[in-house]
Design a protein around this motif. Structure first.
Motif, PDB file in Angstrom:
ATOM      1  N   THR A   1       0.856  -1.185   0.000  1.00  0.00           N
ATOM      2  CA  THR A   1       0.000   0.000   0.000  1.00  0.00           C
ATOM      3  C   THR A   1       0.894   1.237   0.000  1.00  0.00           C
ATOM      4  O   THR A   1       1.234   1.784   1.052  1.00  0.00           O
ATOM      5  CB  THR A   1      -0.938  -0.007   1.225  1.00  0.00           C
ATOM      6  N   SER A   2       1.274   1.661  -1.174  1.00  0.00           N
ATOM      7  CA  SER A   2       2.285   2.721  -1.297  1.00  0.00           C
ATOM      8  C   SER A   2       1.742   4.031  -1.848  1.00  0.00           C
ATOM      9  O   SER A   2       2.501   4.988  -2.024  1.00  0.00           O
ATOM     10  CB  SER A   2       3.440   2.236  -2.185  1.00  0.00           C
ATOM     11  N   SER A   3       0.464   4.112  -2.136  1.00  0.00           N
ATOM     12  CA  SER A   3      -0.080   5.330  -2.741  1.00  0.00           C
ATOM     13  C   SER A   3       0.059   6.509  -1.778  1.00  0.00           C
ATOM     14  O   SER A   3       0.005   6.359  -0.557  1.00  0.00           O
ATOM     15  CB  SER A   3      -1.554   5.127  -3.098  1.00  0.00           C
ATOM     16  N   ASP A   4       0.234   7.700  -2.364  1.00  0.00           N
ATOM     17  CA  ASP A   4       0.422   8.907  -1.554  1.00  0.00           C
ATOM     18  C   ASP A   4      -0.778   9.174  -0.650  1.00  0.00           C
ATOM     19  O   ASP A   4      -0.616   9.570   0.507  1.00  0.00           O
ATOM     20  CB  ASP A   4       0.669  10.111  -2.467  1.00  0.00           C
ATOM     21  N   GLU A   5      -1.990   8.965  -1.179  1.00  0.00           N
ATOM     22  CA  GLU A   5      -3.182   9.300  -0.395  1.00  0.00           C
ATOM     23  C   GLU A   5      -3.371   8.404   0.822  1.00  0.00           C
ATOM     24  O   GLU A   5      -4.089   8.757   1.757  1.00  0.00           O
ATOM     25  CB  GLU A   5      -4.436   9.241  -1.277  1.00  0.00           C
TER      26      GLU A   5
ATOM     27  N   GLN B   1      -0.815   7.388   2.802  1.00  0.00           N
ATOM     28  CA  GLN B   1       0.291   7.511   3.756  1.00  0.00           C
ATOM     29  C   GLN B   1      -0.156   8.075   5.111  1.00  0.00           C
ATOM     30  O   GLN B   1       0.470   7.804   6.132  1.00  0.00           O
ATOM     31  CB  GLN B   1       1.414   8.359   3.163  1.00  0.00           C
ATOM     32  N   GLU B   2      -1.210   8.863   5.121  1.00  0.00           N
ATOM     33  CA  GLU B   2      -1.688   9.385   6.403  1.00  0.00           C
ATOM     34  C   GLU B   2      -2.171   8.275   7.323  1.00  0.00           C
ATOM     35  O   GLU B   2      -2.253   8.462   8.546  1.00  0.00           O
ATOM     36  CB  GLU B   2      -2.812  10.403   6.184  1.00  0.00           C
TER      37      GLU B   2
ATOM     38  N   GLN C   1      -8.820   2.766   2.719  1.00  0.00           N
ATOM     39  CA  GLN C   1      -8.336   2.534   1.355  1.00  0.00           C
ATOM     40  C   GLN C   1      -9.493   2.315   0.390  1.00  0.00           C
ATOM     41  O   GLN C   1      -9.531   2.895  -0.704  1.00  0.00           O
ATOM     42  CB  GLN C   1      -7.394   1.327   1.350  1.00  0.00           C
TER      43      GLN C   1
END
Length: 593
Positions: free
Chosen positions: A478-482, A484-485, A540
């Protein structure tokens, strides 16, 4: 009290979007022949109607009137017998049962949501079919063919109910001390004699027969827990043709007068040479009973969730209607004498705490139910891993969910203010009903010791790795920018859990008291971390689906942010108390208390 509404949309979100049960069930051949997504949706829809329209309306009356006891007979509250009949006729008593004996064979992911609905509607009512389902599971797994043919079909039909008879006046957690005895007879049966206390559903008028699963010892049995056997003891003997025979010397001596769950009969049950039948092997009864106990422990955890959901619905409706004072940032409802209490930060804190914990508990409950299904219907490495996860997560389900459930019941009461303390609104019933869930089926302190001492320390940390490796794999994928929070704090929480586990295990090598003193805080630390994992999964999916249903998915994302910002940080306090060690507890001599 607000009318209960089943959170069906959230349940379907978990089933279909988060855990993708359609694909899961297709990969479990022993399960796929019994259920598909259309069947699951229809079952949950129909069950919601029973919960909302049949069971929830009798809850208040059940609490007010309770059960009555007269000369050994227990009468349930008005409406309960009729509600149970409707419930049984609908086939709900067979929902998770073995299809070979009349059960529907539904997976735990379905029955767990079913249980939540019942518990939100009325915990007292839920206990009667819940104990029966657990007993049926033990008989199906450990009983011989004759027992299954004679008893399972009638349990699944709702004709007969069941109870679990463990506790004695002198023997609660320490079951090795039980005195109930079983004497073997020439026909292969046993005569069971002894007294059991705190028996939920031990006597009632809902069914024509009650089957008691009783722990007892043979006269020559080994001392302690190794000498315990399990027996099925019917209230009325059963003839060869399946009809009821003579009374079996099983009697109710009294009922308990309790803080809550008034409509559930909690009984003293006396066995006076009652005819019973061995379930499983001699002296292996505790293992057989644990099949039922572990089922019930997950079920009790769901009781906490069910009550918390009802509390949230009640408090939210009240908060939106109740006007009192003005918002700190300025008037929000100029056409009214005051703003609703929804404008106040502390009310929002309580409501959002409940919302985030409820949705997180439901997701974690579904995750554990999924592991139970894989363990039951899967094979190979997947089944082995699921077995380990079920063992690891069961004490968390029981203790964490019920601690949070009671927290939420009290928070809902606090939102009501003075109205939450009086009976008219029904909120105080939830506080009383939920409190027992932290106590029975093994107190939450015992669950914490089971997790840390037996599961974690007992496996030298190996069982924990089964969970942490799965979460690490999810994080890596799970590497997507959105995301990361959510991924960054999840990673930190997982690292903290691993580090504190290693520290406790090392310290326990020189001072075993480390385990007992850290256990409760450790269980909650684990619980918040596991909940962060499922909240990340929900966030997600919701982020990806927001455009299609803005309100639901937007709420899900915002609630996930609340969880990571306001609830997951509780772990820092838990870590600090774990690190304090046993010295502050044991430095004080008993005489100084």
């Amino acid at each position: 009290m607000a009318e209960y509404r089943v959170p069906l949309k959230d349940m379907n979100f978990l089933l279909h979007d988060v855990f993708n049960v359609g694909s899961l069930w297709q990969n479990l051949p022993n399960l796929s022949e019994h259920v598909d997504v259309e069947t699951a949706d229809a079952i949950l829809q129909e069950c919601s109607k029973i919960a909302e329209q049949v069971i929830a309306p009798i809850s208040r009356q059940g609490d007010e009137i309770g059960v009555s006891f007269d000369n050994g007979k227990v009468t349930t509250a008005p409406g309960y017998k009729e509600a149970f009949k409707t419930y049984a006729e609908g086939g709900w008593t067979a929902l998770g049962g073995d299809p070979n004996y009349g059960g529907m064979g539904m997976p735990k992911m379905i029955t767990a949501f079913h249980e939540e609905m019942l518990c939100s509607a009325d915990i007292s009512f839920s206990l009667y079919p819940g104990l029966t389902a657990g007993a049926a599971l033990s008989v199906a797994k450990h009983g011989n063919e004759e027992l299954k043919q004679r008893y399972l079909t009638r349990m699944y039909a709702g004709d007969w109910a069941a109870s679990m008879c463990l506790t004695e006046a002198h023997a609660g957690t320490d079951l090795g001390m039980i005195r109930t005895k079983a004497e073997p007879q020439d026909d292969g049966s046993y005569l069971v004699t002894g007294n059991k206390i705190f028996i939920t559903g031990g006597e009632h008028d809902l069914t024509e027969n009650i089957l008691h699963l009783v722990l007892a010892k043979l006269p020559d049995a080994p001392a302690g827990p190794r000498g315990i056997s399990l027996f099925l003891v019917p209230k009325h003997q059963v003839n060869d043709d399946g009809s009821l025979g003579e009374f079996n010397n099983v009697s109710c001596g009294s009922i308990e007068h309790k803080m809550g769950i008034h409509a559930s009969a909690t009984c003293v049950i006396n066995f006076d040479g009652a005819k019973g039948f061995l379930v499983g092997e001699l002296n292996k009864g505790l293992a057989c009973m644990f099949t039922m106990m572990n089922f019930e422990r997950v079920g009790v955890g769901i009781q906490g969730l069910g009550a918390a959901e009802r509390s949230y619905q009640n408090a939210l409706e009240y908060a939106k209607d109740r006007i009192q004072s003005r918002s700190l940032s300025g008037v929000k409802s100029p056409d009214k004498a005051a703003d609703s209490i929804m404008v106040h930060g502390d009310v929002r804190r309580m409501l959002l705490d409940m919302k985030a914990k409820n949705e997180g508990s439901r997701a974690l409950s579904a995750y554990i139910a999924m592991q139970l299904d894989i363990a039951t219907f899967g094979e190979g490495e997947a089944q082995t891993k699921a077995d380990q996860l079920v063992a690891l997560m069961t004490p968390i389900a029981k203790a964490f969910f019920t601690d949070l459930g009671f927290e939420s019941a009290v928070a809902g009461q606090q939102v009501f203010g003075g109205h939450g303390y009086i009976r008219e609104w029904g909120q105080e019933q939830l506080v009383r009903d939920t409190r027992i869930a932290q106590i029975y089926e093994g107190t939450n302190g015992i669950q914490a010791m089971d997790l840390l001492a037996r599961k974690i320390a007992g496996s030298k940390g190996a069982m924990l790795k089964v969970f942490t490796e799965e979460v690490k794999q999810y994080i890596a994928q799970t590497s997507s920018d959105e995301m990361q929070e959510f991924i960054v704090p999840l990673t930190e929480a997982l690292n903290d859990l691993e580090n504190i586990t290693e520290q406790v295990l090392v310290k326990a090598q020189t001072n075993v008291e480390e385990l007992g003193c850290a256990a409760n805080d450790y269980l909650h630390l684990f619980g918040y971390t596991a909940m962060a994992y499922v909240w990340a999964k929900m966030a997600q999916v919701a982020l990806a689906k927001q455009p299609s249903d803005d309100d639901f998915y937007q709420s899900k994302v915002l609630t996930a942010r609340y969880y990571f910002a306001r609830l997951l940080p509780r772990r820092h306090s838990l870590i600090a108390t774990i690190n304090a060690g046993p010295e502050p507890m044991f430095a004080i001599d008993e005489a100084l208390f």
